[in-house]
Scaffold this active site. Sequence first.
Site: not given
Length: 554
Positions: A220, A269
């Site tokens: 956002d 990751e």
Amino acid sequence: MSQHSTDPAVTSAVATVAKRRDWWRDAVIYQVYPRSFADGNGDGMGDLAGVRSRLPYLRDLGVDAVWLSPFYASPQADAGYDVADYRAVDPMFGNLLDADALIREAHELGLRIIVDLVPNHSSDQHEWFKRALREGPGSPLRERYHFRPGKGENGELPPNDWESIFGGPAWTRVEDGEWYLHLFAPEQPDFNWDHPAVGDEFRSILRFWLDIGVDGFRIDVAHGLVKAEGLPDLGSHDQLKLLGNDVMPFFDQDGVHAIYRQWRTVLDEYAGERIFVAEAWTPTVERTANYVRPDELHQAFNFQYLSTEWDAEELRAVIDRTLSAMGPVGAPATWVLSNHDVTRHATRFANPPGLGTQIRTAGDRQLGLRRARAASLLMLALPGSAYVYQGEELGLPDVVDLPDDVRQDPAYFRGEGQDGFRDGCRVPIPWTRTGPSYGFGDGGSWLPQPSGWAELSVEAQQGEPDSTLELYRGALAVRRAQPDLGAGDSVEWLKAPEGVLAFRRGEFVCVTNTTGESTTAPAYGRMLLASGEVTEADGEVKVPADTTVWWTTA
């Protein structure tokens, strides 16, 4: 919870939906506004249990992923975009177990889950902000927000001339005399991203939800995190440009990109091709492309496309600009027509051009629906990823006549900012022809639904070949079956009359007539789908006004 979850169920669920690489490049992603999608406990408010119960509908619709607007713990001053605790579910939506069950079940159905993240500001009920107020001027916690002394003889004037997107000053004064910055509502104080604790906290929040199993984040106000050094005055400006359509000292600052490069290392990751999607209002498509460079985010909403009028020349121009801007950074274009902040396109296109994305009149309903269906097929024919806002597959219009006493949009209660009529696109969607809320839930709905929505419900449109729901289902089925749809990064424009768009993509051809008159097009091959009733004879096809047609030349 550990940094990398070793829960076999989570690992298996993520693997279930990781069936192909680069899934996000041509994905169709469905936005769920949880409070208005489905109510699982009958309190009149949508929730995670309700969303979970409707996941099979989304699978059958043919979308690839579901983006959930915020469901975090929040006082709900701005419908959940004021977050008090980023690691908790607000009780109105359920709890963490409900979130976990929703994610797992979505994965079992082959759907990915993207959650909203709100990093520009917190709620004024966030523990950091409450402590900052208690501890007073000079508190280390105040450095995590933008607290400043005021101007004037006694500090009675705001620190600068910035205005809130929702209207009025972007500063609020607290009891001890200091002022804090809020680009949105006063209940939404902006974080100071120059403070390292803010970055540390959000990287931790990312890992928290990635460990639970989410497939990505919609960010956002992705363009708003960094403010220009010294918070300089804005000076003379056009209030209507505050959403980022002009250069602003609080939007689209170059410093945001260092934050997203750090975030990308966190995301990478994790297995399963998790993604970031930016809500980035920028002055140009080229500036938007900066957010999707290879080491930053994956997608960015194309608000220039969303804001384009129903005009062939303008549409072609924005399509070309978008594809040209995304090509050099290797990112897919991302197309969108509606969301929870703008008037639904079935209503925008029902009105005369030039009114913007906040429309207050119903307009010509049949014209709007006809154009909306054609626009949807055009969007789904373009290379890249597409976003569908809940209910647009039903052809829902905005509700423009909501009584003032039921409105909840904070912009409605503040002057000179956004129009404050976003509630009109947030009315709960209808599932059945009957019931207290047309199947939304047993306890009514938090915003009143129009009586005419019975025939727009899923039940009414299911199996009806000419319905908008079946048009979307057919389009998404064709999109999955046609290798040239979605994939790629270019279109081959074909010769067409004025007001008509025609392009080829491999063995696929799309023709869109944006005019108010029927036109004739060659029969490019086998017709796959049309948004209106077309006739074919002698190698030509009569394409009605405001209609899109798909062909395959195979």
